[in-house]
Design a protein around this motif. Structure first.
Motif, PDB file in Angstrom:
ATOM      1  N   GLU A 178       0.848  -1.306   0.096  1.00  0.00           N
ATOM      2  CA  GLU A 178      -0.076  -0.019   0.183  1.00  0.00           C
ATOM      3  C   GLU A 178       0.856   1.228  -0.122  1.00  0.00           C
ATOM      4  OE1 GLU A 178      -3.470   2.200   2.823  1.00  0.00           O
ATOM      5  OE2 GLU A 178      -2.953  -0.229   3.183  1.00  0.00           O
ATOM      6  N   ARG A 179       1.972   1.342   0.606  1.00  0.00           N
ATOM      7  CA  ARG A 179       2.957   2.432   0.630  1.00  0.00           C
ATOM      8  C   ARG A 179       3.747   2.696  -0.330  1.00  0.00           C
ATOM      9  NH1 ARG A 179       3.543   0.402   5.670  1.00  0.00           N
ATOM     10  NH2 ARG A 179       5.676  -0.628   5.030  1.00  0.00           N
ATOM     11  N   TYR A 180       3.831   1.471  -1.050  1.00  0.00           N
ATOM     12  CA  TYR A 180       4.698   1.575  -2.316  1.00  0.00           C
ATOM     13  C   TYR A 180       3.774   2.115  -3.698  1.00  0.00           C
ATOM     14  CZ  TYR A 180       6.982  -0.110  -6.744  1.00  0.00           C
ATOM     15  OH  TYR A 180       7.260  -0.355  -7.783  1.00  0.00           O
ATOM     16  N   VAL A 181       2.546   1.615  -3.529  1.00  0.00           N
ATOM     17  CA  VAL A 181       1.527   2.139  -4.528  1.00  0.00           C
ATOM     18  C   VAL A 181       1.379   3.449  -4.429  1.00  0.00           C
ATOM     19  CG1 VAL A 181      -0.710   1.891  -5.519  1.00  0.00           C
ATOM     20  CG2 VAL A 181       0.581  -0.058  -5.063  1.00  0.00           C
ATOM     21  N   ASP A 182       1.030   4.075  -3.000  1.00  0.00           N
ATOM     22  CA  ASP A 182       0.806   5.455  -2.982  1.00  0.00           C
ATOM     23  C   ASP A 182       1.884   6.439  -3.245  1.00  0.00           C
ATOM     24  OD1 ASP A 182      -1.649   4.768  -2.050  1.00  0.00           O
ATOM     25  OD2 ASP A 182      -1.266   5.001   0.210  1.00  0.00           O
ATOM     26  N   GLU A 183       3.271   5.932  -2.691  1.00  0.00           N
ATOM     27  CA  GLU A 183       4.320   6.932  -3.105  1.00  0.00           C
ATOM     28  C   GLU A 183       4.613   7.052  -4.628  1.00  0.00           C
ATOM     29  OE1 GLU A 183       7.607   7.046  -0.690  1.00  0.00           O
ATOM     30  OE2 GLU A 183       6.575   6.709   1.279  1.00  0.00           O
ATOM     31  N   THR A 184       4.470   5.858  -5.214  1.00  0.00           N
ATOM     32  CA  THR A 184       4.859   5.831  -6.499  1.00  0.00           C
ATOM     33  C   THR A 184       3.824   6.524  -7.466  1.00  0.00           C
ATOM     34  OG1 THR A 184       5.874   3.636  -6.034  1.00  0.00           O
ATOM     35  CG2 THR A 184       5.647   4.347  -8.331  1.00  0.00           C
ATOM     36  N   ASP A 185       2.497   6.158  -6.774  1.00  0.00           N
ATOM     37  CA  ASP A 185       1.418   6.966  -7.774  1.00  0.00           C
ATOM     38  C   ASP A 185       1.658   8.479  -7.689  1.00  0.00           C
ATOM     39  OD1 ASP A 185      -1.103   8.316  -8.252  1.00  0.00           O
ATOM     40  OD2 ASP A 185      -2.246   6.412  -7.551  1.00  0.00           O
ATOM     41  N   HIS A 186       2.030   9.100  -6.632  1.00  0.00           N
ATOM     42  CA  HIS A 186       2.134  10.520  -6.760  1.00  0.00           C
ATOM     43  C   HIS A 186       3.343  11.057  -7.667  1.00  0.00           C
ATOM     44  CE1 HIS A 186       2.632  14.563  -5.109  1.00  0.00           C
ATOM     45  NE2 HIS A 186       3.858  14.429  -4.903  1.00  0.00           N
ATOM     46  N   LEU A 187       4.432  10.396  -7.576  1.00  0.00           N
ATOM     47  CA  LEU A 187       5.501  10.512  -8.370  1.00  0.00           C
ATOM     48  C   LEU A 187       5.152  10.603  -9.840  1.00  0.00           C
ATOM     49  CD1 LEU A 187       8.312  11.247  -8.793  1.00  0.00           C
ATOM     50  CD2 LEU A 187       8.995   9.062  -8.512  1.00  0.00           C
ATOM     51  N   LEU A 188       4.727   9.190 -10.210  1.00  0.00           N
ATOM     52  CA  LEU A 188       4.399   9.046 -11.760  1.00  0.00           C
ATOM     53  C   LEU A 188       3.223  10.252 -12.104  1.00  0.00           C
ATOM     54  CD1 LEU A 188       4.499   5.156 -11.943  1.00  0.00           C
ATOM     55  CD2 LEU A 188       6.424   6.827 -12.614  1.00  0.00           C
ATOM     56  N   SER A 189       2.255  10.250 -11.409  1.00  0.00           N
ATOM     57  CA  SER A 189       1.142  11.109 -11.884  1.00  0.00           C
ATOM     58  C   SER A 189       1.668  12.532 -12.228  1.00  0.00           C
ATOM     59  CB  SER A 189      -0.012  11.371 -10.623  1.00  0.00           C
ATOM     60  OG  SER A 189      -0.388  10.022 -10.552  1.00  0.00           O
ATOM     61  N   VAL A 190       2.664  12.941 -11.339  1.00  0.00           N
ATOM     62  CA  VAL A 190       3.437  14.409 -11.637  1.00  0.00           C
ATOM     63  C   VAL A 190       4.001  14.169 -12.737  1.00  0.00           C
ATOM     64  CG1 VAL A 190       5.104  15.986 -10.708  1.00  0.00           C
ATOM     65  CG2 VAL A 190       3.296  14.969  -9.345  1.00  0.00           C
ATOM     66  N   LEU A 191       4.792  13.077 -13.074  1.00  0.00           N
ATOM     67  CA  LEU A 191       5.680  13.004 -14.302  1.00  0.00           C
ATOM     68  C   LEU A 191       4.939  12.845 -15.605  1.00  0.00           C
ATOM     69  CD1 LEU A 191       8.662  11.043 -12.814  1.00  0.00           C
ATOM     70  CD2 LEU A 191       8.547  13.662 -13.352  1.00  0.00           C
ATOM     71  N   LEU A 192       3.729  12.151 -15.377  1.00  0.00           N
ATOM     72  CA  LEU A 192       3.196  12.052 -16.546  1.00  0.00           C
ATOM     73  C   LEU A 192       2.496  13.044 -17.045  1.00  0.00           C
ATOM     74  CD1 LEU A 192       1.354   8.585 -15.860  1.00  0.00           C
ATOM     75  CD2 LEU A 192       3.158   9.014 -17.815  1.00  0.00           C
ATOM     76  N   ARG A 193       2.074  14.179 -16.133  1.00  0.00           N
ATOM     77  CA  ARG A 193       1.588  15.532 -16.558  1.00  0.00           C
ATOM     78  C   ARG A 193       2.709  16.334 -17.088  1.00  0.00           C
ATOM     79  NH1 ARG A 193      -1.339  14.747 -11.403  1.00  0.00           N
ATOM     80  NH2 ARG A 193       0.190  16.388 -10.452  1.00  0.00           N
ATOM     81  N   TYR A 194       3.773  16.313 -16.496  1.00  0.00           N
ATOM     82  CA  TYR A 194       4.851  17.005 -17.006  1.00  0.00           C
ATOM     83  C   TYR A 194       5.135  16.658 -18.688  1.00  0.00           C
ATOM     84  CZ  TYR A 194       9.677  18.863 -17.577  1.00  0.00           C
ATOM     85  OH  TYR A 194      10.615  19.498 -18.087  1.00  0.00           O
ATOM     86  N   ALA A 195       5.107  15.315 -18.831  1.00  0.00           N
ATOM     87  CA  ALA A 195       5.513  14.522 -20.273  1.00  0.00           C
ATOM     88  C   ALA A 195       4.004  15.090 -21.135  1.00  0.00           C
ATOM     89  CB  ALA A 195       5.700  13.205 -19.947  1.00  0.00           C
ATOM     90  N   ARG A 196       3.109  15.434 -20.608  1.00  0.00           N
ATOM     91  CA  ARG A 196       1.911  15.697 -21.421  1.00  0.00           C
ATOM     92  C   ARG A 196       1.415  14.261 -22.081  1.00  0.00           C
ATOM     93  NH1 ARG A 196      -1.296  19.412 -21.250  1.00  0.00           N
ATOM     94  NH2 ARG A 196      -1.759  19.172 -23.524  1.00  0.00           N
ATOM     95  N   ARG A 197       1.222  13.211 -21.047  1.00  0.00           N
ATOM     96  CA  ARG A 197       0.790  12.088 -21.189  1.00  0.00           C
ATOM     97  C   ARG A 197      -0.364  11.749 -20.107  1.00  0.00           C
ATOM     98  NH1 ARG A 197       3.840   9.226 -24.949  1.00  0.00           N
ATOM     99  NH2 ARG A 197       2.728   7.547 -24.435  1.00  0.00           N
ATOM    100  N   ARG A 198      -0.843  10.673 -20.339  1.00  0.00           N
ATOM    101  CA  ARG A 198      -1.989  10.310 -19.494  1.00  0.00           C
ATOM    102  C   ARG A 198      -2.265   8.776 -19.509  1.00  0.00           C
ATOM    103  NH1 ARG A 198      -7.779  12.134 -22.406  1.00  0.00           N
ATOM    104  NH2 ARG A 198      -7.507  10.779 -24.262  1.00  0.00           N
ATOM    105  N   LEU A 199      -2.537   8.082 -18.550  1.00  0.00           N
ATOM    106  CA  LEU A 199      -3.019   6.663 -18.490  1.00  0.00           C
ATOM    107  C   LEU A 199      -3.773   6.467 -19.725  1.00  0.00           C
ATOM    108  CD1 LEU A 199      -2.933   5.890 -14.936  1.00  0.00           C
ATOM    109  CD2 LEU A 199      -1.314   4.968 -16.253  1.00  0.00           C
ATOM    110  N   ARG A 200      -3.394   5.127 -20.392  1.00  0.00           N
ATOM    111  CA  ARG A 200      -4.775   4.785 -21.267  1.00  0.00           C
ATOM    112  C   ARG A 200      -5.870   4.442 -20.409  1.00  0.00           C
ATOM    113  NH1 ARG A 200      -1.955  -0.151 -24.325  1.00  0.00           N
ATOM    114  NH2 ARG A 200      -4.137  -0.830 -23.867  1.00  0.00           N
ATOM    115  N   LEU A 201      -7.161   4.765 -21.077  1.00  0.00           N
ATOM    116  CA  LEU A 201      -8.493   4.372 -20.622  1.00  0.00           C
ATOM    117  C   LEU A 201      -8.641   3.178 -19.994  1.00  0.00           C
ATOM    118  CD1 LEU A 201     -10.614   6.481 -22.847  1.00  0.00           C
ATOM    119  CD2 LEU A 201      -9.544   7.019 -20.834  1.00  0.00           C
ATOM    120  N   ASP A 202      -7.749   2.212 -20.542  1.00  0.00           N
ATOM    121  CA  ASP A 202      -8.139   0.875 -20.055  1.00  0.00           C
ATOM    122  C   ASP A 202      -6.900   0.177 -19.079  1.00  0.00           C
ATOM    123  OD1 ASP A 202      -6.109   0.799 -22.088  1.00  0.00           O
ATOM    124  OD2 ASP A 202      -6.589  -0.947 -23.196  1.00  0.00           O
TER     125      ASP A 202
END
Length: 267
Positions: A178-202
């Motif tokens: 749970e801690r691993y997912v929470d911390e990694t989620d935050h970092l990757l969410s920020v970097l995806l926005r910076y890269a002008r990308r988003r998760l695929r809908l599926d």
């Protein structure tokens, strides 16, 4: 009188006893949680030593950690000379199985987010410097691998996960996952926005995180016998690990279009 020396000894004995008693409070009793931490740390150290590639004999990394061995290790390392006994052990854990379960939780907690703060600082520093997104993903992928592989508990945790009963592993990993997912989620969410990308809908963020974790674990295991494989570089200087890491990012995400209407519709 002939009896005088004996009388003197008798009279002075209570004074010596009193002096000894008055000194005893200076030796504090070790708190229960301190004892627990000492025992868990010693057990983890024993397991790590026994599962190193250069260990003399192979060991089951969980079942081989016995109470008697842990007590010997604690007492050997104990700086104040106070010896722990089996009584201290059983005041904390009712039996060997309960101890082994908590030992597994202890190890899993240790590897939950190794180097997380350093990786986050590295990533945000690169963002502040305006580095290209692909370069940021390359550097954090390689940094994450370095910090994870430097954790002495890592290979022990992998061995425990492979050999221990599934229910025990699932229970021990719950909090760490749970801690691993929470911390990694935050970092990757920020970097995806910076890269002008988003998760695929599926796809979900958990899908992406566990794919990255599987990639990292695979390369870590391979690096035990072939340390050069993750580090092999292409003509651009990208390591195999970095190329695979960025490939997973691209496979699980998609570019955000500059057209607002297009960005709201499925790709």
């Amino acid at each position: 009188m002939v009896d005088t020396p004996e009388d003197d000894v008798t009279k002075s004995a209570p004074a010596r006893a009193h002096s000894t008693d008055s000194a005893r409070p200076q030796r504090r009793h070790r708190p229960r949680e301190e004892t627990r931490a000492l025992l868990l740390a010693a057990a983890a150290n024993l397991a790590i030593e026994r599962t190193r590639p250069e260990a003399a004999n192979p060991h089951n990394p969980l079942a081989d950690i016995r109470m008697a061995d842990v007590l010997v290790e604690v007492n050997r390392r104990n700086p104040d000379g106070r010896k722990l006994t089996t009584g201290a052990f059983y005041q904390i854990w009712p039996d060997q199985a309960a101890f082994q379960l908590e030992l597994m939780r202890h190890v899993m907690d240790k590897i939950a987010t190794p180097g997380a703060r350093q990786i986050e600082a590295l990533a945000f520093g690169l963002v502040a410097d305006g580095e290209a997104p692909e370069e940021i993903f390359r550097q954090i992928g390689e940094a994450d691998f370095r910090w994870t592989s430097a954790s002495p508990e890592l290979f022990l945790a992998l061995g425990l996960g492979a050999l221990a009963p599934v229910d025990m592993v699932r229970d021990a990993q719950a909090g760490a996952n749970e801690r691993y997912v929470d911390e990694t989620d935050h970092l990757l969410s920020v970097l995806l926005r910076y890269a002008r990308r988003r998760l695929r809908l599926d796809r979900t963020m958990a899908d992406l995180i566990w794919a990255i974790e599987a990639l990292s674990v695979g390369y870590l295991l391979r690096s035990r016998t072939h340390p050069d494989i993750p580090e092999r570089t292409d003509h651009n200087g990208w390591s195999s690990l970095a190329s695979a890491y960025y490939g997973v990012i691209q496979a699980f995400s998609e570019p955000i279009s500059d057209d607002p209407e297009a960005s709201e519709s499925p790709s």
